[in-house]
Structure formats: structure tokens, C-alpha cells
Design an enzyme around this catalytic site. Structure first.
Site, PDB file in Angstrom:
ATOM      1  N   ILE A 142      48.807  63.203 113.038  1.00  0.00           N
ATOM      2  CA  ILE A 142      47.571  62.662 113.609  1.00  0.00           C
ATOM      3  C   ILE A 142      47.579  62.812 115.133  1.00  0.00           C
ATOM      4  O   ILE A 142      46.546  62.719 115.773  1.00  0.00           O
ATOM      5  CB  ILE A 142      47.351  61.179 113.231  1.00  0.00           C
ATOM      6  CG1 ILE A 142      48.396  60.259 113.861  1.00  0.00           C
ATOM      7  CG2 ILE A 142      47.303  61.002 111.731  1.00  0.00           C
ATOM      8  CD1 ILE A 142      48.004  58.775 113.841  1.00  0.00           C
ATOM      9  N   ASP A 143      48.768  63.006 115.717  1.00  0.00           N
ATOM     10  CA  ASP A 143      48.875  63.024 117.190  1.00  0.00           C
ATOM     11  C   ASP A 143      48.367  64.345 117.797  1.00  0.00           C
ATOM     12  O   ASP A 143      48.046  64.396 118.969  1.00  0.00           O
ATOM     13  CB  ASP A 143      50.335  62.819 117.624  1.00  0.00           C
ATOM     14  CG  ASP A 143      50.938  61.551 117.049  1.00  0.00           C
ATOM     15  OD1 ASP A 143      50.168  60.636 116.701  1.00  0.00           O
ATOM     16  OD2 ASP A 143      52.174  61.472 116.936  1.00  0.00           O
ATOM     17  N   ARG A 262      37.574  42.217 124.378  1.00  0.00           N
ATOM     18  CA  ARG A 262      38.582  41.963 123.349  1.00  0.00           C
ATOM     19  C   ARG A 262      39.358  43.261 123.115  1.00  0.00           C
ATOM     20  O   ARG A 262      38.823  44.348 123.355  1.00  0.00           O
ATOM     21  CB  ARG A 262      37.945  41.561 122.014  1.00  0.00           C
ATOM     22  CG  ARG A 262      37.229  40.224 122.038  1.00  0.00           C
ATOM     23  CD  ARG A 262      38.222  39.058 122.077  1.00  0.00           C
ATOM     24  NE  ARG A 262      37.553  37.778 121.950  1.00  0.00           N
ATOM     25  CZ  ARG A 262      37.046  37.078 122.962  1.00  0.00           C
ATOM     26  NH1 ARG A 262      37.105  37.557 124.205  1.00  0.00           N
ATOM     27  NH2 ARG A 262      36.472  35.915 122.757  1.00  0.00           N
TER      28      ARG A 262
HETATM   29  O1  F6P Z   1      53.497  60.243 114.996  1.00  0.00           O
HETATM   30  C1  F6P Z   1      52.580  59.562 114.220  1.00  0.00           C
HETATM   31  C2  F6P Z   1      52.494  58.112 114.598  1.00  0.00           C
HETATM   32  O2  F6P Z   1      51.489  57.511 113.786  1.00  0.00           O
HETATM   33  C3  F6P Z   1      52.238  57.846 116.074  1.00  0.00           C
HETATM   34  O3  F6P Z   1      50.909  58.078 116.463  1.00  0.00           O
HETATM   35  C4  F6P Z   1      52.680  56.418 116.199  1.00  0.00           C
HETATM   36  O4  F6P Z   1      53.091  56.101 117.508  1.00  0.00           O
HETATM   37  C5  F6P Z   1      53.850  56.356 115.257  1.00  0.00           C
HETATM   38  O5  F6P Z   1      53.703  57.429 114.345  1.00  0.00           O
HETATM   39  C6  F6P Z   1      53.954  55.073 114.506  1.00  0.00           C
HETATM   40  O6  F6P Z   1      55.132  55.118 113.759  1.00  0.00           O
HETATM   41  P1  F6P Z   1      55.531  54.010 112.692  1.00  0.00           P
HETATM   42  O7  F6P Z   1      54.768  54.305 111.434  1.00  0.00           O
HETATM   43  O8  F6P Z   1      56.981  54.204 112.527  1.00  0.00           O
HETATM   44  O9  F6P Z   1      55.150  52.684 113.245  1.00  0.00           O
END
Ligand code: F6P
Length: 363
Positions: A142-143, A262
Site C-alpha cells: 500500500i506504501d 480532531r
Molecule cells: O508497509 C505496510 C504498512 O501497512 C505500513 O504502511 C505501516 O506503517 C505498517 O505496514 C504497519 O505495520 P503493522 O501491520 O505491523 O502494524
């Protein structure tokens, strides 16, 4: 053509579109008469005494594979030995050897690894693990922080999820004359915040790649014709002298300036949601490209999307193309990352729409 046996492994964080990719790989393999096995729970399935795999046939897969998020193969369990734990406990060598042995035991001709930049970087750095198979990677995250590809599986659905979330927030924002500071995921990359911010018509978009000034942000909000709306903030944004969630820090600063607001965190729903058409088609393009690569005897490659088409790119080129930085999770590991480039056309568009995007693109 000889019958091949290929394996599929989904590693790293899940996202929508993984199941569509699996379904497309299985169908593409079936048309060539190949056998496909799915490795369960990412590398976990290779660390058991007998590799944990399932046979995948297009006729007995769930009917909604193209739609549902997550991965039917799983992405891994907490607490099981993986690259992260192995590196932290000085067991990386044994761990890597175990993966290599399991791949050998499975007698695979090729392995399709569907992973993010961490998994692809690891695969390249520890490439000897895969010397007995053809290794073909498909980029998903997703990044959208993977070099050498304009798109990654899961990104489009994540943007859709954020946009749907903000569409709902806007109704309550308007009723209460408030601003919502929405913090997106994305690690150190601002693509998610940038795309979703433009899509919802945010008043401001703050991303790690562009410095912002809090006073400019405040005057941009107070000069708006509305007294409600969205301020999109990527989780990777840092505010000098502060630690913690950037949305919370910015919220306090805005409150101090008298701006009613918020915070809102869409969180892991960004990785879920029904797979969008764009992600479904991308997963088919990437699956077909990966299967072609196997047919062409390629190895140590990834599928990359450019100008509407997919082609293979060497993992060496992928690794060299990004900004190589310390992996946030694995001690001693380096990851190759892509970021929002200063000439990204969406920045100019956001600027033209009167969205505050930081100091480098001030109108
Ligand atoms: O790399 C995908 C991602 O969803 C990032 O955007 C986010 O920072 C991280 O993984 C969250 O990871 P976790 O599911 O371990 O909290």
C-alpha cells in the site's frame, strides 16, 4: 514444454489484491499445464520440519478471490522465527539455510514471491537462498515505495479505502465546523497521503518528502472559504522537536491557534477493502508477466509497471535504483526505497488546486 512446479509465497504486510494475484498466477499456470503450490504464512511455511504448502488448483479456489483482501496463503505469524527475529537473535545464517533446504525439498522450478520492498531487498541481499529455483518477484504494498515500478498491487485499493473513510468524515466535519487531521500509513513514503489527499480535495497534504511550516499551514487553513475539511498527513512526517504521531502533534498546534479539529486514523483498513478494478487488472498483468519470465528462464527479477505495461527488471537494478536505507525492522539489513520525487506531476496539480503541500511548492 516441460511441466513446471511453481511455488507462491506472500510476504510482508498484507494488502488487497494478493488473492487476485494468486488466482491469476494459478490460472496462468494451469493454461500451461503447470503445477502450483502455495507456501503457507510467508517464510513460516518454510521453517517447519516439513514445508507447509497447499496444492492450488483454479477449480477449487474460493469464488471471490478477485475481490477479497488479505491472502488465503497468509503473510506470517507473530512470534514465529522470521528474518526479523533471526537477525535480532543472531540466527540469520541458520534461518537462511533452513529456507534454502525447504525450497530444495519442495523441488520447485520457480518461486513467485509477492512482497514489499523489504522482502524484495532481502531476497536480493540473501539471493543464495534461491539459487536452486527461478526467483520472480511481484511488488505489492500500500506504501508504493518500491523502485522501478510505477504501481504496486494494493495501493489503489488503499487509496480508495482512505477516500471512502474521508467521504464519511466530511459529513460530520461540516456539521461541527471542524477540521479532521487524517493520518495515513505509508512508512517514509508520501504516495498514499498525496494521492488520497488530491482525491478528497484536502486543504493540506503533508508528506515526509516535503518540509512544511506550521505557521504557513495555519494561515492556509484560516484563509479557507470553509471552516471544515481534511488535512492529510502521512505517518512518516516528522515535526522538529516532537516525537509521536504527526497528526496528534499538528492537532495540538492547530488547537493552540484556535482551529477546531480532531484527529482520525484509518489504520489497517487501508490494507483491506474489496480489491479495486485497477488492482485486479494490475495483478493480472503482473501475474502474466511473472509467468512469462518463468517461461523465458529468467531469475532474480521483479515485475515492473511502466506506461500501462509490465516488464521484468533485474533485482540488482531494483536494489540499486532506490534510496538504500537501514531497514526499520531488521537490524543490519538495508532496504531499497522509492519516495515521492520532487517532479511528481501530482505535486504540481495539488499546488494548482490550492492545496498546501509544504514549503517547496508554495504558490
Ligand atoms: O508497509 C505496510 C504498512 O501497512 C505500513 O504502511 C505501516 O506503517 C505498517 O505496514 C504497519 O505495520 P503493522 O501491520 O505491523 O502494524
Amino acid at each position: 514444454m516441460a511441466v513446471k512446479k511453481i511455488g507462491i509465497m506472500t510476504t510482508g504486510g498484507d494488502c488487497s489484491g494478493l488473492n487476485a494475484a494468486i488466482a491469476n498466477i494459478v490460472r496462468g499456470a494451469a493454461t500451461r499445464g503447470w503445477r502450483v503450490v502455495g507456501i503457507m504464512d510467508g517464510t513460516d511455511g518454510l521453517t517447519t520440519a516439513v514445508p507447509n504448502v497447499v496444492e492450488l488448483n483454479s477449480c477449487d479456489m474460493p469464488t471471490d478471490m478477485y475481490r477479497i483482501a488479505g491472502s488465503i496463503l497468509g503473510n506470517g505469524r507473530a512470534g514465529v522465527m522470521n528474518f526479523e527475529h533471526a537477525a535480532a537473535t543472531n540466527k540469520l545464517k541458520q534461518f537462511n539455510e533452513k529456507l534454502r533446504d525447504s525450497i530444495k525439498k519442495l523441488k520447485l522450478d520457480a518461486l513467485i514471491l509477492v512482497g514489499g520492498n523489504g522482502s524484495l531487498s532481502l531476497a536480493w541481499s540473501n539471493r543464495w537462498i534461491y539459487s536452486d529455483v527461478q526467483l520472480v518477484c511481484i511488488p505489492k504494498t500500500i506504501d508504493m515505495d518500491i523502485p522501478c515500478t510505477e504501481r504496486t498491487i494494493g495501493f489503489d485499493t488503499a487509496v480508495q479505502q482512505i477516500v471512502s473513510y474521508c467521504d464519511q468524515l466530511m459529513l460530520t466535519a461540516r456539521s461541527h465546523h471542524r477540521w479532521f487531521i487524517v493520518q495515513t500509513m505509508g512508512r517514509a513514503c508520501g504516495q498514499l497521503a498525496l494521492h488520497s489527499g488530491v482525491a478528497v480535495g484536502a486543504r493540506a497534504i503533508l508528506i515526509p518528502e516535503i518540509k512544511f511550516d506550521i505557521n504557513s499551514l495555519i494561515s492556509h487553513i484560516t484563509s479557507a472559504s470553509h471552516d471544515y475539511g481534511i488535512i492529510m498527513v502521512a505517518e512518516g512526517v516528522r515535526v522538529r522537536g516532537h516525537s509521536g504521531a504527526p497528526a496528534e502533534i499538528i492537532s495540538r498546534k492547530l488547537s493552540a491557534a484556535g482551529i477546531v479539529n480532531r484527529t482520525a486514523f484509518p489504520g489497517h483498513i487501508q490494507r483491506a477493502g474489496d480489491t479495486t478494478i485497477n488492482d485486479r487488472i494490475l495483478s493480472a498483468q503482473m501475474a502474466e508477466c511473472a509467468i512469462d519470465a518463468i517461461e523465458n528462464n529468467e531469475t532474480y527479477v521483479m515485475t515492473g509497471y511502466k506506461n500501462g505495461c509490465c516488464q521484468t527488471i533485474g533485482l540488482a537494478d531494483f536494489y540499486a535504483a532506490g534510496r538504500v536505507v537501514d531497514d526499520p525492522n531488521i537490524t543490519g539489513m538495508k532496504t531499497s526505497n522509492a519516495y515521492v520525487a520532487p517532479d511528481n506531476p501530482l505535486l504540481e496539480i495539488a499546488n494548482g488546486m490550492g492545496i498546501y503541500i509544504g514549503e517547496s511548492k508554495k504558490r
